[in-house]
Design an enzyme around this catalytic site. Structure first.
Site, PDB file in Angstrom:
ATOM      1  N   HIS A  26       0.869   5.444   1.012  1.00  0.00           N
ATOM      2  CA  HIS A  26       0.446   6.503   1.729  1.00  0.00           C
ATOM      3  C   HIS A  26       0.389   7.793   1.179  1.00  0.00           C
ATOM      4  CE1 HIS A  26       0.271   4.123   5.839  1.00  0.00           C
ATOM      5  NE2 HIS A  26       1.297   3.519   4.973  1.00  0.00           N
ATOM      6  N   HIS A  83       0.865  -1.220   0.026  1.00  0.00           N
ATOM      7  CA  HIS A  83       0.078  -0.154   0.044  1.00  0.00           C
ATOM      8  C   HIS A  83       0.766   1.323  -0.037  1.00  0.00           C
ATOM      9  CE1 HIS A  83       0.605  -0.919   4.284  1.00  0.00           C
ATOM     10  NE2 HIS A  83       0.518   0.393   4.561  1.00  0.00           N
TER      11      HIS A  83
END
Length: 145
Positions: free
Chosen positions: A109, A107
């Protein structure tokens, strides 16, 4: 967890993708899911994940999936900039626990920053108000190109 291992289908992001844990969506398509970080480091902190890859980190992701997720990161960052007008922006991605990774589903950010405004440390903020997250998600969604 180290850089190498087996994908855990019970990680929090896998559960979010299956609808087992609620999240505040910003946008999604067939390949990526973008949502608000429930424990934001600053207002507008969003997360971008692949819906198709079970890569734990950047070393494992398929090139095609990485291209799609990075395009989604750029699209989302532009919308965050347009919606929230930050003075700066952090775009980051951690690989392995020693590097700060806490969820082992690749992932990215996107964290807006403002001059003179403190930012919580990674994994050190409290849970955000869900209604505030929904309002910020709507602002970002409305700014998408």
């Amino acid at each position: 967890m180290s850089l190498h291992g087996t994908y855990d289908t019970e990680n929090v992001f896998a559960k979010i993708l299956r609808g087992q844990i609620p999240s505040v969506p910003v946008w999604e398509d067939d390949d990526v899911y973008v949502f608000m970080d429930a424990f934001p480091q600053s207002e507008g902190h969003t997360l971008v994940i692949s819906k198709t890859s079970q890569a734990r980190n950047i070393l494992e992701i398929e090139a095609e999936a990485l291209a799609k997720i990075t395009a989604a990161v750029q699209r989302t960052a532009r919308a965050v900039d347009k919606a929230l007008s930050p003075d700066g922006m952090i775009v980051t991605q951690f690989n392995g626990a020693p590097a700060g990774q806490t969820v082992f589903h690749l992932h990215f950010h996107i964290i807006p920053r403002w001059e003179g405004k403190a930012m919580a440390g990674h994994g050190q903020s409290s849970m955000a108000d869900i209604e505030a997250l929904k309002a910020t998600a709507e602002r970002i969604r409305n700014a998408l190109d």
